[in-house]
Design an enzyme around this catalytic site. Structure first.
Site, PDB file in Angstrom:
ATOM      1  N   ASP A 119       0.839  -1.198   0.000  1.00 10.14           N
ATOM      2  CA  ASP A 119       0.000   0.000   0.000  1.00 10.14           C
ATOM      3  C   ASP A 119       0.872   1.246   0.000  1.00 10.14           C
ATOM      4  OD1 ASP A 119      -3.013   0.727   0.533  1.00 10.14           O
ATOM      5  OD2 ASP A 119      -2.800  -1.385   1.054  1.00 10.14           O
ATOM      6  N   ASP A 225      -3.688   4.397  -2.118  1.00 14.10           N
ATOM      7  CA  ASP A 225      -4.866   4.724  -1.330  1.00 14.10           C
ATOM      8  C   ASP A 225      -5.438   6.086  -1.728  1.00 14.10           C
ATOM      9  OD1 ASP A 225      -6.550   4.091   1.052  1.00 14.10           O
ATOM     10  OD2 ASP A 225      -5.629   5.924   1.832  1.00 14.10           O
ATOM     11  N   GLU A 287      -6.838   3.555  -5.952  1.00 17.56           N
ATOM     12  CA  GLU A 287      -8.176   3.577  -5.357  1.00 17.56           C
ATOM     13  C   GLU A 287      -8.797   4.922  -5.721  1.00 17.56           C
ATOM     14  OE1 GLU A 287     -10.341   2.904  -1.034  1.00 17.56           O
ATOM     15  OE2 GLU A 287      -8.497   4.066  -1.138  1.00 17.56           O
ATOM     16  N   HIS A 362     -10.708  -5.003   2.404  1.00 19.83           N
ATOM     17  CA  HIS A 362     -10.767  -4.653   3.821  1.00 19.83           C
ATOM     18  C   HIS A 362     -11.830  -3.619   4.137  1.00 19.83           C
ATOM     19  CE1 HIS A 362      -8.287  -1.765   1.755  1.00 19.83           C
ATOM     20  NE2 HIS A 362      -8.514  -0.910   2.725  1.00 19.83           N
ATOM     21  N   ASP A 363     -12.371  -2.954   3.129  1.00 19.89           N
ATOM     22  CA  ASP A 363     -13.386  -1.906   3.329  1.00 19.89           C
ATOM     23  C   ASP A 363     -14.795  -2.366   2.969  1.00 19.89           C
ATOM     24  OD1 ASP A 363     -11.706   0.084   4.289  1.00 19.89           O
ATOM     25  OD2 ASP A 363     -11.305   0.928   2.311  1.00 19.89           O
TER      26      ASP A 363
END
Length: 650
Positions: A119, A225, A287, A362-363
């Site tokens: 990330d 991110d 993202e 994860h979200d």
């Protein structure tokens, strides 16, 4: 002012020959996402997953079909947002291991012909990062301009107010007041996540240095991110404008139009590409929240723009939630849901854009609970159907830990206190405070636990279920987060599923093998939606675009695919006694005015299905018993998924 190195507009890109079907390793890669804290506690001492746990399962991941391991944040962090508040970009947090262990992980992956992805969280840092601590020292600090500081406003009663009315993602104002300097810093997520000032060249150089640091160690690339939020919209005087009033009952307003896909975002990413990413053979994915129109995606991922390989969009995932309050669920409407799938699949094929194909991360809540059924009766079939759905879509494929064994959402009987995520905690707090103030909350506080069980991010963060033993084999110590032990004891664990030929895990292995076998159709071919208004069954055909020509006509009908894969997915708990596809079903869908995005040729002919359709994969053990009678498939069972290879049309 924008200074794009590759300023091609979407109109310019449309004139270029498509590169969509050009093979690339990062297009074909299967990426397995690991949320380190919940994967496996390798040292068995602290109840937190770690790099040792990851290394102990590399053979399992290789066997599954993974090519790349993506590690969610494992940098030094106070962990107020699970690592998305980074305090040191060049240090692995002690709870996960060490830099040396990460280098060992890279070496072990290389032995298995696998790669590591990490990330890159550079829209903001932690408030405990050394840069921000220096910035806090005062207006004369050399790092002051590394963050976005502004003077506030004064209210009618002399109260101090933030510089504008933006709301933070985790509720409250998007600004935090610093009494020492009498200024506010921008933090569009939370007060402990101050936004970096990408307008400052020194900040961009520091980001380039971070990326180069890890790439030089052998990392293959990054998931970036909220990367479309790094460029904010400024007024001519340097202030940040107020957002329009769209939530009249709220003091602070959504401002995504003022910080998503801002005026210099592509300039910043092209600079990163030119100075760093282009020097390596990378896999990158951005993202990009709120990117609902494919035209927004195109400049990010078209090869001629030299930005990123692919992007995560939220379009499909936003269909079952409120836009401003994502924890509030709503039911999906299958025709609209299928239309979203069709939009991205057809658009990317036509334009050379490339998508990151993900259902879980994860979200996001667990897909079997969210889009299908996690009931005891349907869960296995439904989870296997989801695997056939996702693996039959183009784009670089992302599988999230536990997805491959059909992990479900948090049980209904867990109390709200089990939820740890700041988004859920703050949402409940805000709803309660608004009720106390006599104002209308977005949700009744009593409903929030029900909503959380359906949509909260914590649903994806319960530890992976490895065995039926204590803590589901995740750790011998007390886990950092409650484990779904009862679920694991009922057979929903890796150890048991490895023994079962018809488990969800076996289904994922089969589907990933099938994806590779049919990559000419799935990855590089086109997408023909069928029966777009069906409210229970989604169906479509993937066609290899190495089309054979038909001299009778130059029309779309004359282009004959060299190979086709028919996909049928029952999203309902009903048995479909008779499912008919007319020979012209693909053409009929193209002519449906409600289907906004049309496929390029070839458009498949579906005649003689009884003779032409051969079952390749099914989500049930008895799927092989299904038979076509003419153009009719009888008795598609609840949540059944099917792949049929179509013999070439004569």
């Amino acid at each position: 002012m924008s200074n794009l190195r590759y300023p091609l507009s979407n109109a310019d890109l449309a004139k270029l020959q498509s590169s969509y079907s050009e093979p690339a390793w990062w297009k074909e890669a299967v990426v397995y996402q690991i949320w380190p804290a919940s994967f496996l506690n390798g040292n068995a001492q602290d109840g937190v997953g770690d790099l040792g746990g990851v290394m102990s399962k590399l053979d399992y991941l290789k066997d599954l079909g993974a090519d790349v391991v993506w590690l969610s944040p494992c940098y030094e962090s106070p962990d107020k947002d699970y690592g998305y508040d980074v305090a040191d970009y060049k240090k692995i947090a002690d709870r996960y291991g060490s830099n040396e262990q990460l280098e060992q992980l890279i070496a072990e992956l290389k032995k298995r012909d696998m790669k590591l992805m990490m990330d890159l969280i550079v829209n903001h840092t932690s408030s405990e990062h050394a840069w921000f601590k220096e910035s806090l020292k005062g207006k004369d600090s050399p790092k002051r301009d590394w963050y976005i500081w502004r003077k506030g406003k004064v209210g009618a009663n002399g109260e101090k107010l933030p510089p504008n009315n933006w709301v933070a993602f985790f509720t409250g104002p998007a600004w935090t007041y610093d009494e020492a300097s009498d200024e506010w810093y921008l933090c569009i997520f939370s007060p402990w996540q101050p936004d970096l000032n990408w307008e400052n060249p020194a900040v961009r150089e520091a980001v380039h240095d971070i990326a180069k640091f890890w790439l030089d160690k052998g990392v293959a690339g990054f998931r970036m991110d909220v990367i479309n939020e790094i460029s904010k919209t400024y007024n001519a005087d340097g202030s940040l404008p107020d957002a329009p009033i769209t939530e009249p009952n709220s003091k602070y307003q959504p401002a995504v139009s003022l910080f998503c896909d801002g005026p210099r975002v592509h300039e910043f990413i092209q600079e990163l590409g030119e100075k760093v990413l282009s020097k390596y053979d990378t896999i990158t994915v951005g993202e990009t929240p709120h990117a609902k129109h494919p035209d927004i995606l195109l400049p990010w991922t078209h090869p001629a723009r030299h930005e990123l390989r692919s992007c995560f969009t939220f379009d499909l995932h936003d269909q079952d939630g409120d836009q401003q309050w994502p924890l509030i669920p709503k039911k999906i409407h299958l025709p609209h849901f299928a239309g979203i799938v069709n939009k991205w699949q057809t658009y990317c094929h036509r334009t050379s854009a490339w998508l990151a194909n993900y259902f879980e991360n994860h979200d996001q809540a667990r897909t079997v609970s969210r889009w299908a059924s996690d009931s005891a009766e349907h869960r296995k079939t439904a989870a296997r159907m989801i695997s056939l759905f996702q693996t039959s879509l183009s784009g670089s494929l992302y599988v999230y830990q536990g997805q491959e064994i059909g992990m479900k959402n948090i049980p209904h009987d867990w109390p709200i206190e089990e939820y740890k995520d700041v988004a859920t905690v703050n949402f409940l707090k805000e709803c309660r405070e608004l009720v106390e103030q006599g104002r209308q909350p977005p949700a009744d506080p009593k409903e929030v636990p029900v909503f959380a069980q359906q949509k909260a991010r914590d649903n994806a963060r319960t530890p992976v279920q490895w065995t039926a033993g204590p803590h589901a084999g995740f750790s011998t110590a007390e886990p950092w987060m409650r484990v779904q032990e009862e679920d694991a004891k009922q057979g929903w664990n890796v150890e048991e599923e490895l023994k079962d030929r018809w488990s969800v895990l076996s289904g994922w292995r089969d589907a990933l093998r099938g994806r590779r076998e049919f990559k000419d159709c799935i990855l590089y071919g086109n997408f023909n939606l069928l029966k777009p208004q069906d409210e229970k069954v989604m169906s479509y055909v993937r066609n290899s675009c190495d089309a054979r020509s038909n001299s009778d006509s130059d029309s779309a009908r004359a282009s004959v695919p060299s190979r086709s894969l028919l996909v049928i997915l029952n999203f309902s708990a009903d048995t479909i006694d008779s499912y008919e596809l007319s020979p012209d079903a693909a053409h009929e869908a193209q002519e449906d005015a409600r289907v906004q995005y049309k496929s390029e040729a070839p458009i498949v002919e579906l005649h003689d299905l009884e003779k032409r359709a051969r079952l390749v994969l099914g989500s049930r053990e008895d799927s092989k018993e299904l038979r076509w009678k003419g153009q009719i498939l009888s008795r598609i069972r609840p949540f059944e998924g099917l792949w049929f290879e179509l013999a070439p049309s004569i």
